[in-house]
Scaffold this active site. Structure first.
Site, mmCIF file in Angstrom:
data_model
loop_
_atom_site.group_PDB
_atom_site.id
_atom_site.type_symbol
_atom_site.label_atom_id
_atom_site.label_comp_id
_atom_site.label_asym_id
_atom_site.label_seq_id
_atom_site.Cartn_x
_atom_site.Cartn_y
_atom_site.Cartn_z
ATOM 1 N N ASP A 71 0.867 -1.168 0.000
ATOM 2 C CA ASP A 71 0.000 0.000 0.000
ATOM 3 C C ASP A 71 0.906 1.221 0.000
ATOM 4 O O ASP A 71 1.421 1.639 1.039
ATOM 5 C CB ASP A 71 -0.896 -0.011 1.242
ATOM 6 C CG ASP A 71 -1.816 1.200 1.303
ATOM 7 O OD1 ASP A 71 -1.725 2.068 0.406
ATOM 8 O OD2 ASP A 71 -2.610 1.297 2.261
ATOM 9 N N HIS A 137 -7.329 5.666 -24.166
ATOM 10 C CA HIS A 137 -7.104 4.265 -24.510
ATOM 11 C C HIS A 137 -6.517 4.193 -25.922
ATOM 12 O O HIS A 137 -6.365 5.203 -26.612
ATOM 13 C CB HIS A 137 -8.387 3.454 -24.407
ATOM 14 C CG HIS A 137 -8.708 3.000 -23.014
ATOM 15 N ND1 HIS A 137 -7.906 2.112 -22.325
ATOM 16 C CD2 HIS A 137 -9.727 3.338 -22.175
ATOM 17 C CE1 HIS A 137 -8.424 1.905 -21.126
ATOM 18 N NE2 HIS A 137 -9.521 2.636 -21.004
ATOM 19 N N ASP A 138 -6.213 2.990 -26.331
ATOM 20 C CA ASP A 138 -5.519 2.733 -27.585
ATOM 21 C C ASP A 138 -6.133 3.499 -28.752
ATOM 22 O O ASP A 138 -5.431 4.185 -29.507
ATOM 23 C CB ASP A 138 -5.549 1.224 -27.858
ATOM 24 C CG ASP A 138 -4.620 0.805 -28.983
ATOM 25 O OD1 ASP A 138 -3.476 0.419 -28.692
ATOM 26 O OD2 ASP A 138 -5.045 0.864 -30.153
ATOM 27 N N ASN A 140 -8.001 6.114 -28.748
ATOM 28 C CA ASN A 140 -7.866 7.560 -28.590
ATOM 29 C C ASN A 140 -6.519 8.055 -29.090
ATOM 30 O O ASN A 140 -6.425 9.094 -29.758
ATOM 31 C CB ASN A 140 -8.037 7.962 -27.124
ATOM 32 C CG ASN A 140 -9.340 7.491 -26.513
ATOM 33 O OD1 ASN A 140 -9.348 6.926 -25.430
ATOM 34 N ND2 ASN A 140 -10.449 7.701 -27.202
ATOM 35 N N TYR A 141 -5.461 7.314 -28.777
ATOM 36 C CA TYR A 141 -4.115 7.725 -29.191
ATOM 37 C C TYR A 141 -3.959 7.622 -30.708
ATOM 38 O O TYR A 141 -3.355 8.487 -31.353
ATOM 39 C CB TYR A 141 -3.050 6.880 -28.483
ATOM 40 C CG TYR A 141 -3.279 6.756 -26.990
ATOM 41 C CD1 TYR A 141 -3.742 7.831 -26.234
ATOM 42 C CD2 TYR A 141 -3.067 5.537 -26.337
ATOM 43 C CE1 TYR A 141 -3.977 7.700 -24.879
ATOM 44 C CE2 TYR A 141 -3.297 5.408 -24.978
ATOM 45 C CZ TYR A 141 -3.761 6.486 -24.247
ATOM 46 O OH TYR A 141 -3.999 6.357 -22.901
ATOM 47 N N ASP A 167 -0.925 0.800 -27.667
ATOM 48 C CA ASP A 167 -0.437 0.264 -26.394
ATOM 49 C C ASP A 167 0.883 -0.473 -26.568
ATOM 50 O O ASP A 167 1.819 -0.288 -25.773
ATOM 51 C CB ASP A 167 -1.465 -0.707 -25.800
ATOM 52 C CG ASP A 167 -2.663 -0.001 -25.183
ATOM 53 O OD1 ASP A 167 -2.626 1.241 -25.077
ATOM 54 O OD2 ASP A 167 -3.633 -0.689 -24.828
#
Length: 404
Positions: A71, A137-138, A140-141, A167
């Site tokens: 943590d 995400h993929d 979007n890029y 990615d």
């Protein structure tokens, strides 16, 4: 012994880009510790199918990596990282910009602890720029980088790729290149390095084929209008039974063999024409010819000897059993800690003297916590005390609970 034996990596990543990158490092022999939050969900761990309580995807992405549950919001957890960074001096993280700084384990802090640290941050848009803090995400890029705009048929929507191009080709592979380049630099100079990987930057650079035309001549690449995106006969063609062949016969000698394949050697003049109307006419003739026979008939015709850049579009289940994939040992059995093996996709690079290492499949969170802490000098009472404070997560209350 792997070719990267001696490299030690702390992996703070989840999902796909970072884990795939550190899997490649582990395959090459690096000692990778995956630092996992005991309470934060990694979607990749829960995607079916499951094998022994662990997702098959997670089992591959995390293979050969030991798992340390921490943590990181607790000061004791940060102190453990400061101890580990003395030896595990390569860090890979995938949080939004600034998150690791807030946790007290950003680059500048770890550089104080170990000046030679190599620290790689993978994000969608990079550490700077107006989109630096935006989720993505993929697809979007690919969209922002301009690549999706001409990856479609005319007047149709961009096609979601079957593999994660941004990615993997935009995140994982540049990260490995950057890390190994930084290791080489450190070997020469003793200097560490901060590596800023933007998946959008990397995908933007993949516009090498047609982006250059716009930058030099102002011509925007368009869907189904370029040599390699369907604007020529370089394309996929449907068979009689709704399967597909890929045709990439661009060079003159391959065009000649393609024309012979469909029964008319004289078509080579049409196939080599630079006129759009004639290219489209050849493409129509080619499509009609391929549609006359079934997928299996074409496989028989192509056989093992046809050398003209025409190949069947295989399902993954067929690719696994293709003689080329089998000869290259691209599916391997990887041991599971609980016994048995799991079939996984192999490391793709062949070295002449150091083969890849597949030590074990991905494990449950915290499996190696007590082992790792013992290696840095903590005794059983100290580990027990940390467990009681919840440093390893609320569910892990004693040292015995750490063994999964």
């Amino acid at each position: 012994m792997g070719i990267l034996n001696g490299l030690k990596v702390l992996d703070f990543t989840t999902l796909l880009p970072g884990p795939f990158a550190t899997m490649m490092l582990a395959d090459m022999g690096a000692d990778v510790i995956k630092v996992e939050s005991p309470d934060r969900v990694d979607l990749a761990k829960h995607l079916p199918p499951m094998d022994g309580g662990v997702s098959a995807l997670f089992g591959q992405l995390q293979r050969s990596k030991r798992s340390l549950a921490l943590d990181l919001k607790q000061s004791e957890a940060r102190e453990i990282i400061y101890q580990l960074i003395q030896e595990y001096d390569i860090v890979v993280e995938q949080f939004r910009p600034g998150v690791m700084d807030k946790l007290g384990i950003g680059y500048e802090k770890l550089k104080e602890v170990n000046p030679g640290v190599i620290y790689c941050s993978i994000t969608g848009y990079g550490q700077t720029g107006p989109l630096r803090n935006r989720a993505g995400h993929d697809n979007n890029y690919l969209a922002i980088a301009g690549a999706a705009s001409y990856s479609s048929r005319k007047n149709e929507a961009p096609v979601p790729a079957g593999i994660q191009v941004a990615d993997l080709a935009g995140g994982s592979l540049p990260s490995v290149i950057g890390i190994l380049s930084a290791v080489y630099h450190r070997e020469k100079t003793g200097e560490g390095q901060y590596i800023d990987i933007s998946m959008t930057d990397a995908v933007f650079s993949l516009n090498a084929m047609y982006g250059t035309g716009y930058l030099a001549g102002g011509r925007d690449p368009e869907p189904e209008s370029e040599l390699l995106n369907g604007g020529s006969f370089y394309d996929y063609y449907e068979t009689l039974d709704q399967r597909y062949l890929s045709v990439g016969s661009l060079e003159p000698q391959f065009q000649a063999r393609l024309c012979q394949l469909i029964g008319d050697p004289n078509l080579v003049k049409l196939s080599s024409s630079q006129k759009l109307a004639e290219q489209q006419e050849f493409k129509r003739i080619l499509a009609e010819a391929i549609k006359q026979k079934s997928f299996e008939e074409w496989l028989t015709i192509l056989g093992d000897d046809f050398d003209g850049c025409v190949e069947p579009v295989l399902k993954f289940s067929e690719a696994v059993n293709h003689p080329q994939i089998k000869e290259r040992d691209m599916v391997v059995p990887v041991p599971k800690l609980q016994g048995g093996t799991q079939k996984q996709i192999a490391f793709p690079i062949k070295f002449s003297t150091q083969p890849p290492e597949y030590r074990f499949t991905g494990v449950q969170t915290g499996t190696h916590t007590d082992e790792i802490l013992t290696e840095i000098g903590l005794d059983s009472q100290a580990i027990e005390a940390l467990a009681d404070k919840g440093v390893f997560g609320k569910q892990l209350k004693s040292k015995g609970d750490l063994r999964v």
